[in-house]
Design a protein around this motif. Structure first.
Motif, PDB file in Angstrom:
ATOM      1  N   GLY A 180     -13.245 -12.481   8.477  1.00  0.00           N
ATOM      2  CA  GLY A 180     -12.048 -12.194   9.186  1.00  0.00           C
ATOM      3  C   GLY A 180     -10.947 -11.325   8.247  1.00  0.00           C
ATOM      4  N   VAL A 181     -10.952 -11.754   6.827  1.00  0.00           N
ATOM      5  CA  VAL A 181     -10.045 -10.723   5.994  1.00  0.00           C
ATOM      6  C   VAL A 181     -10.598  -9.182   5.920  1.00  0.00           C
ATOM      7  N   SER A 182     -11.834  -8.915   5.736  1.00  0.00           N
ATOM      8  CA  SER A 182     -12.294  -7.693   5.803  1.00  0.00           C
ATOM      9  C   SER A 182     -11.851  -6.890   7.313  1.00  0.00           C
ATOM     10  N   GLU A 183     -11.970  -7.507   8.449  1.00  0.00           N
ATOM     11  CA  GLU A 183     -11.679  -7.213   9.805  1.00  0.00           C
ATOM     12  C   GLU A 183     -10.159  -6.772   9.699  1.00  0.00           C
ATOM     13  N   PHE A 184      -9.363  -7.638   9.191  1.00  0.00           N
ATOM     14  CA  PHE A 184      -7.850  -7.562   9.045  1.00  0.00           C
ATOM     15  C   PHE A 184      -7.856  -6.275   8.359  1.00  0.00           C
ATOM     16  N   LEU A 185      -8.267  -6.003   7.162  1.00  0.00           N
ATOM     17  CA  LEU A 185      -8.092  -4.682   6.391  1.00  0.00           C
ATOM     18  C   LEU A 185      -8.571  -3.220   7.133  1.00  0.00           C
ATOM     19  N   LEU A 217      -6.133  -2.151   9.350  1.00  0.00           N
ATOM     20  CA  LEU A 217      -5.054  -1.504   8.698  1.00  0.00           C
ATOM     21  C   LEU A 217      -5.564  -0.220   8.042  1.00  0.00           C
ATOM     22  N   LYS A 218      -6.578   0.291   8.406  1.00  0.00           N
ATOM     23  CA  LYS A 218      -7.424   1.486   7.918  1.00  0.00           C
ATOM     24  C   LYS A 218      -7.997   1.475   6.523  1.00  0.00           C
ATOM     25  N   PHE A 219      -8.168   0.401   6.041  1.00  0.00           N
ATOM     26  CA  PHE A 219      -8.936   0.303   4.862  1.00  0.00           C
ATOM     27  C   PHE A 219     -10.436   0.559   5.083  1.00  0.00           C
ATOM     28  N   GLU A 220     -11.041   1.069   4.148  1.00  0.00           N
ATOM     29  CA  GLU A 220     -12.477   1.468   4.283  1.00  0.00           C
ATOM     30  C   GLU A 220     -13.305   0.793   3.313  1.00  0.00           C
ATOM     31  N   LYS A 221     -14.331   0.225   3.825  1.00  0.00           N
ATOM     32  CA  LYS A 221     -15.192  -0.232   2.740  1.00  0.00           C
ATOM     33  C   LYS A 221     -16.090   0.645   1.721  1.00  0.00           C
ATOM     34  N   TYR A 222     -15.581   0.509   0.420  1.00  0.00           N
ATOM     35  CA  TYR A 222     -16.170   1.386  -0.534  1.00  0.00           C
ATOM     36  C   TYR A 222     -17.570   0.743  -1.040  1.00  0.00           C
ATOM     37  N   GLY A 223     -17.592  -0.397  -1.108  1.00  0.00           N
ATOM     38  CA  GLY A 223     -18.902  -0.819  -1.807  1.00  0.00           C
ATOM     39  C   GLY A 223     -19.160  -2.279  -1.695  1.00  0.00           C
ATOM     40  N   GLU A 224     -19.654  -2.870  -2.683  1.00  0.00           N
ATOM     41  CA  GLU A 224     -19.926  -4.407  -2.652  1.00  0.00           C
ATOM     42  C   GLU A 224     -19.694  -4.938  -4.236  1.00  0.00           C
ATOM     43  N   TRP A 225     -19.535  -6.001  -4.283  1.00  0.00           N
ATOM     44  CA  TRP A 225     -19.485  -6.432  -5.414  1.00  0.00           C
ATOM     45  C   TRP A 225     -20.195  -8.015  -5.581  1.00  0.00           C
ATOM     46  N   GLY A 226     -20.496  -8.542  -6.755  1.00  0.00           N
ATOM     47  CA  GLY A 226     -20.965  -9.784  -6.849  1.00  0.00           C
ATOM     48  C   GLY A 226     -20.640 -10.441  -8.281  1.00  0.00           C
ATOM     49  N   THR A 227     -21.017 -11.721  -8.405  1.00  0.00           N
ATOM     50  CA  THR A 227     -20.831 -12.202  -9.692  1.00  0.00           C
ATOM     51  C   THR A 227     -22.123 -12.541 -10.152  1.00  0.00           C
ATOM     52  N   ALA A 229       0.813  -1.251   0.017  1.00  0.00           N
ATOM     53  CA  ALA A 229      -0.048  -0.096  -0.144  1.00  0.00           C
ATOM     54  C   ALA A 229       0.944   1.312  -0.039  1.00  0.00           C
ATOM     55  N   GLY A 230       1.923   1.309   0.830  1.00  0.00           N
ATOM     56  CA  GLY A 230       2.762   2.440   0.868  1.00  0.00           C
ATOM     57  C   GLY A 230       3.483   2.636  -0.702  1.00  0.00           C
ATOM     58  N   GLU A 231       3.988   1.635  -1.191  1.00  0.00           N
ATOM     59  CA  GLU A 231       4.815   1.826  -2.530  1.00  0.00           C
ATOM     60  C   GLU A 231       3.451   2.218  -3.556  1.00  0.00           C
ATOM     61  N   LEU A 232       2.396   1.849  -3.338  1.00  0.00           N
ATOM     62  CA  LEU A 232       1.377   2.070  -4.423  1.00  0.00           C
ATOM     63  C   LEU A 232       0.930   3.788  -4.098  1.00  0.00           C
ATOM     64  N   GLN A 233       1.127   4.120  -2.747  1.00  0.00           N
ATOM     65  CA  GLN A 233       0.788   5.618  -2.347  1.00  0.00           C
ATOM     66  C   GLN A 233       1.863   6.522  -2.947  1.00  0.00           C
ATOM     67  N   GLN A 234       2.997   5.968  -2.932  1.00  0.00           N
ATOM     68  CA  GLN A 234       4.198   6.788  -3.417  1.00  0.00           C
ATOM     69  C   GLN A 234       3.938   7.030  -4.807  1.00  0.00           C
ATOM     70  N   ARG A 235       3.405   6.128  -5.384  1.00  0.00           N
ATOM     71  CA  ARG A 235       3.054   6.092  -7.234  1.00  0.00           C
ATOM     72  C   ARG A 235       1.984   7.035  -7.210  1.00  0.00           C
ATOM     73  N   GLY A 236       1.342   7.590  -6.339  1.00  0.00           N
ATOM     74  CA  GLY A 236       0.206   8.259  -6.469  1.00  0.00           C
ATOM     75  C   GLY A 236      -1.206   7.361  -6.870  1.00  0.00           C
ATOM     76  N   LYS A 237      -0.967   6.151  -6.443  1.00  0.00           N
ATOM     77  CA  LYS A 237      -2.259   5.237  -6.737  1.00  0.00           C
ATOM     78  C   LYS A 237      -2.898   4.965  -5.272  1.00  0.00           C
ATOM     79  N   ILE A 238      -4.265   4.714  -5.265  1.00  0.00           N
ATOM     80  CA  ILE A 238      -5.172   4.308  -4.291  1.00  0.00           C
ATOM     81  C   ILE A 238      -4.828   3.018  -4.097  1.00  0.00           C
ATOM     82  N   PRO A 239      -4.462   2.138  -3.080  1.00  0.00           N
ATOM     83  CA  PRO A 239      -4.650   0.931  -3.100  1.00  0.00           C
ATOM     84  C   PRO A 239      -6.051   0.153  -2.770  1.00  0.00           C
ATOM     85  N   CYS A 240      -6.419  -0.730  -3.567  1.00  0.00           N
ATOM     86  CA  CYS A 240      -7.492  -1.621  -3.393  1.00  0.00           C
ATOM     87  C   CYS A 240      -7.426  -2.926  -3.075  1.00  0.00           C
ATOM     88  N   VAL A 241      -8.514  -3.380  -2.630  1.00  0.00           N
ATOM     89  CA  VAL A 241      -8.622  -4.849  -2.320  1.00  0.00           C
ATOM     90  C   VAL A 241     -10.004  -5.594  -2.347  1.00  0.00           C
TER      91      VAL A 241
END
Length: 85
Positions: free
Chosen positions: A62-67, A70-80, A44-56
């Motif tokens: 558990g994984v979303s809580e982990f993120l 680390l100060k990641f914010e939920k932006y939306g939802e996705w589906g298939t 995430a730090g390297e991406l931010q240094q390049r001016g990018k917003i890191p996404c995942v």
């Protein structure tokens, strides 16, 4: 550990403003030692240094809580969808 990969993460794809992080994994015997956090912070730090917003993409749990820890914010939802012929 003896030449084996015990933790991994990468970034791939994105736009001029964002970059997707993925493949974040830590071998079972090495979890809860901070390796995953170090990998996510580093990428995430390297991406931010390049001016990018890191996404995942992450499912709730558990994984979303982990993120969120680390100060990641939920932006939306996705589906298939499945197209039937």
């Amino acid at each position: 550990d003896e030449g084996r990969i015990i933790a991994h993460g990468n970034s791939a794809g994105g736009t001029d403003k964002t970059s997707m992080m993925g493949g974040i994994s830590v071998a079972e015997g090495y979890r809860r030692r901070g390796y995953g956090q170090q990998i996510v912070r580093r990428i995430a730090g390297e991406l931010q240094q390049r001016g990018k917003i890191p996404c995942v993409f992450a499912v709730e749990g558990g994984v979303s809580e982990f993120l969120r820890n680390l100060k990641f914010e939920k932006y939306g939802e996705w589906g298939t969808i499945q197209i039937q012929e």
